[in-house]
Scaffold this active site. Structure first.
Site, PDB file in Angstrom:
ATOM      1  N   ASP A 211     -15.048   2.950   4.033  1.00  0.00           N
ATOM      2  CA  ASP A 211     -14.656   1.646   4.559  1.00  0.00           C
ATOM      3  C   ASP A 211     -15.789   0.630   4.517  1.00  0.00           C
ATOM      4  OD1 ASP A 211     -12.027   2.268   5.110  1.00  0.00           O
ATOM      5  OD2 ASP A 211     -12.455   2.976   7.129  1.00  0.00           O
TER       6      ASP A 211
ATOM      7  N   GLN B 178      -6.921  10.196   7.037  1.00  0.00           N
ATOM      8  CA  GLN B 178      -5.627   9.770   7.558  1.00  0.00           C
ATOM      9  C   GLN B 178      -4.544  10.813   7.303  1.00  0.00           C
ATOM     10  OE1 GLN B 178      -4.678   5.856   6.132  1.00  0.00           O
ATOM     11  NE2 GLN B 178      -6.350   4.883   7.264  1.00  0.00           N
TER      12      GLN B 178
ATOM     13  N   SER C  69      -8.890  12.540   2.472  1.00  0.00           N
ATOM     14  CA  SER C  69      -8.269  11.509   3.300  1.00  0.00           C
ATOM     15  C   SER C  69      -8.197  11.973   4.746  1.00  0.00           C
ATOM     16  CB  SER C  69      -6.859  11.175   2.802  1.00  0.00           C
ATOM     17  OG  SER C  69      -6.206  10.312   3.709  1.00  0.00           O
TER      18      SER C  69
ATOM     19  N   ARG D  79       0.828  -1.215   0.000  1.00  0.00           N
ATOM     20  CA  ARG D  79       0.000   0.000   0.000  1.00  0.00           C
ATOM     21  C   ARG D  79       0.861   1.263   0.000  1.00  0.00           C
ATOM     22  NH1 ARG D  79      -3.302  -2.340   4.871  1.00  0.00           N
ATOM     23  NH2 ARG D  79      -4.251  -0.285   5.113  1.00  0.00           N
TER      24      ARG D  79
ATOM     25  N   LYS E 180      -6.601  -0.001  -0.666  1.00  0.00           N
ATOM     26  CA  LYS E 180      -6.857  -0.411   0.718  1.00  0.00           C
ATOM     27  C   LYS E 180      -6.050  -1.678   1.008  1.00  0.00           C
ATOM     28  CE  LYS E 180      -9.882   2.637   2.275  1.00  0.00           C
ATOM     29  NZ  LYS E 180      -9.693   3.388   3.549  1.00  0.00           N
TER      30      LYS E 180
END
Length: 444
Positions: A328, A174, A172, A127, A355
């Site tokens: 998700d 994250q 995003s 990833r 992912k």
């Protein structure tokens, strides 16, 4: 990282799912609670922390950098070291399968005088981390990664690092969170500009721990941009956190109840943050019988008890604006759509390609194997729902992806012949008790 031996498991029709089930604490919130407790000065207590492997990777990494974390009774205690207090780890930080641990810890470490090497399992090593690497280099972090911006990766933090304004090129949470975590130990103000709002767990929890953070919600006049401003050299205070139930884990039990005739499943204390509730809204648009009760707040997050009852689902086109709020949960949605009546379409899902697996390809392959009519098209899928049972009888490659494994376990419950998932061990990263929860509902 050494892989556990594969554990294949078959899932087939076994009657209605009835009764109450529990889900682990929200994985996204668990990571953030641990990291912010580590950056506080003093002892925090966390209840409901996810016990999945991903969160335990975060626990181990923080412990390796001098943070005392211990399980105590029904919770966890974290003795924070304060912003700037992380120590040099003696060895590599093993992230297992956790992309969230990796990206958020990269941000946290980037403004500390610490050098850390990140490693992980085969799935994580595939990833890309470039979306986090590029902005962290702007604040002065020195990062050397494997080709393609992948693990293994070594990050040399800088202190003091230089705050900056960051306009996210992709939606995003994250990346946003990594930059805000880096900002905790930097002088001045770090600003993150979101063209498309993403889940706001970090902003909520930073505020709860006492960070000086401001959020300017986007309006039509500003193009809808959302601006988060964090003043660094933060003095965070310890606190008690109660992590709500993970809606991403609950999604699989909910979809199982919706597609299996005669089912009625209750799940208490599920997080219903509007920026995470996209799947719930979409399922309701498909005709799902979902009831939300006892709405309340837990750890600064909205929570509710949820009841899902079997429902004749109808197809839907996924609105583009809903995608960030359910990114998700798309594997669970694809299962619901496969058993709905009519043709469902979802586009703008390029994020799913990177992912734990390529979830678009994995779901298209698996759905086709159990007899669903599915078309893979670039950044999305078209599903021609069966409106009833599917043939099943296939063996599904989980691709080291917990959500792929759980998706086809659920699908098997509504197939004429059992569906075998080649390896259920990846499920331990997020929902270790998943198979037992399904079995318990069948036994009710």
């Amino acid at each position: 990282m050494t892989r556990s031996k594969a554990q294949p498991m078959a899932f087939g029709p076994g009657g209605p799912l009835v009764g109450a089930a529990s889900v682990p604490g929200d994985k996204s919130i668990s990571h953030r609670a641990l990291m912010l407790a580590a950056m506080a000065v003093g002892r925090s207590r966390i209840l409901g922390l996810s016990d999945g492997g991903d969160v335990l990777s975060t626990v181990a990494a923080l412990q390796a950098m001098g943070v005392r974390i211990a399980r105590r009774g029904d919770g966890w205690e974290v003795d924070g070291v304060g912003a700037g207090g992380l120590l040099q780890p003696r060895g590599a930080l093993d992230m297992g399968n956790s992309g969230t641990s990796t990206r958020l810890l990269m941000g946290l470490i980037a403004s500390h005088p610490v050098t850390a090497t990140f490693i992980g399992d085969a799935s994580l090593a595939r990833r890309p981390m470039d979306r986090v690497i590029a902005p962290l280099r702007r604040i002065g972090a020195d990062i050397a990664a494997a080709p393609g911006g992948r693990l293994p990766l070594t990050l040399r933090g800088l202190s003091p690092a230089a705050p900056a304004d960051f306009r996210l090129s992709v939606a995003s949470a994250q990346v946003k969170s990594a930059l805000l975590l880096a900002g905790l130990n930097m002088p001045g103000v770090t600003r993150v500009i979101e063209p498309v709002p993403t889940r706001d767990h970090s902003e909520r929890m930073l505020k709860a721990f006492g960070a000086d953070i401001e959020v300017a919600e986007g309006t039509e006049g500003t193009g809808g941009e959302r601006i988060i401003s964090l003043t660094g050299e933060a003095q965070l205070s310890p606190r008690d956190v109660h992590v709500p139930g993970d809606p991403s884990s609950a999604a699989f039990l909910i979809v199982a109840a919706l597609i299996v005739p005669g089912s009625e499943v209750r799940i208490e204390g599920v997080g219903v943050n509007p920026m995470r509730a996209g799947l719930f809204r979409l399922l309701e648009a498909m005709g799902a019988d979902l009831t939300f009760s006892n709405r309340r707040e837990s750890g600064g997050e909205p929570v509710a008890d949820l009841v899902a009852r079997h429902s004749p689902l109808r197809a839907v086109d996924v609105p583009p604006e809903l995608v960030p709020a359910m990114i998700d949960e798309f594997p669970a949605f694809f299962i619901a759509a496969a058993f709905a009546k009519g043709t469902s379409r979802a586009r703008g899902l390029a994020e799913l390609r990177v992912k734990e697996s390529d979830r678009i390809a994995a779901m298209a392959e698996g759905l086709g194997a159990i007899g669903a009519a599915v078309e893979e098209e670039g950044d999305g899928l078209t599903l021609h729902g069966s409106g009833g049972a599917l043939p099943g009888g296939a063996r599904i490659a989980s691709r080291l992806d917990h959500r792929i494994a759980m998706s086809f376990a659920v699908a098997g419950l509504r197939c004429s012949e059992p569906v075998t998932v080649d390896d259920m061990t990846p499920v331990s990263t997020s929902f270790p008790g998943f198979a037992a929860a399904l079995s318990g509902l069948h036994a009710s």
